[in-house]
Design a protein around this motif. Structure first.
Motif, PDB file in Angstrom:
ATOM      1  N   GLN A  30      30.304  -0.495 -29.089  1.00  0.00           N
ATOM      2  CA  GLN A  30      29.046   0.038 -28.466  1.00  0.00           C
ATOM      3  C   GLN A  30      28.071  -1.116 -29.032  1.00  0.00           C
ATOM      4  N   HIS A  63      28.365   5.703 -19.112  1.00  0.00           N
ATOM      5  CA  HIS A  63      28.717   4.931 -20.403  1.00  0.00           C
ATOM      6  C   HIS A  63      27.874   3.677 -20.394  1.00  0.00           C
ATOM      7  N   VAL A 117      35.389  -1.069 -23.290  1.00  0.00           N
ATOM      8  CA  VAL A 117      34.919   0.140 -22.842  1.00  0.00           C
ATOM      9  C   VAL A 117      36.151   0.952 -22.436  1.00  0.00           C
TER      10      VAL A 117
END
Length: 213
Positions: A30, A63, A117
């Motif tokens: 992230q 996301h 991801v």
């Protein structure tokens, strides 16, 4: 032989106390995404096409949006459905199953960040040289999608299985292929096998964006 490393400092990546290894790796990915794949791209920068697991387009969009990435999943109204003699109203659905569009700086670091991801499988065109989509093309497609131009029940020209077609508008404009299957009554979608950068790929597309070659 017993070897001691007395000068070692820091901690192992899996030694996070109460933080599990998976959570630490997720936080690292992230951070990498936030550092390299967000911001910094001029307004006229191209978009790139992520290949994602079918059905996970909105999860990936959510996301990436939360991480600050400029992301786009084209939507349209799907068909009405019948169940137990009842008509179920149409619901919003993705136009391109398995694809998510992102805009970022053109760099190895940014492209690498997307590959970490969840549900992302790669880029159309490959990691080293992803296929760019012109920003004006994306904006025009977004405008027409919002206006209902690609809704499932919108009438379109009739195509048959085996017909040669080209994509007439949208992010894949100009690519040609062959219809593998098609809906009835000149409505809905077709499954088209396109040649994308030397590889055949079956894509579900609205009939409204297809044209004869």
């Amino acid at each position: 032989m017993n070897m001691q490393h007395r000068d070692f400092t820091g901690s192992l990546i899996g030694d996070g106390g109460h933080v599990r290894f998976g959570e630490r790796m997720k936080a690292i990915r992230q951070d990498h995404l936030h550092r390299f794949a967000t911001g910094g791209a001029p307004d006229d920068s191209p978009w790139f096409v992520l290949c994602v697991l079918p059905g996970r387009e909105k999860a990936v969009e959510k996301h990436l949006a939360e991480a600050g990435v400029e992301v786009f999943v084209p939507m349209r109204m799907g068909p009405e459905r019948r169940r137990h003699h009842r008509v179920l109203p149409a619901k919003a659905e993705t136009i391109f199953t398995g694809y998510v569009f992102v805009r970022c700086s053109r760099s190895v670091e940014a492209f690498t960040a997307f590959l970490g991801v969840e549900h992302v499988e790669g880029f159309v065109g490959g990691f080293e040289n992803p296929y760019p989509v012109d920003a004006d093309c994306i904006e025009e497609f977004r405008r027409k999608a919002d206006a209902g131009a690609y809704d499932y029940e919108r009438p379109a020209s009739l195509f048959r299985r085996g017909a040669k077609v080209v994509i007439a508008e949208g992010p894949f404009v100009g690519f040609g292929g062959e219809i593998l299957s098609v809906g009835s009554k000149a409505r809905g979608d077709a499954v088209v096998e396109l040649m994308l950068f030397g590889r055949p790929r079956a894509i579900i597309v609205p009939l409204a964006i297809l044209a004869p070659p």
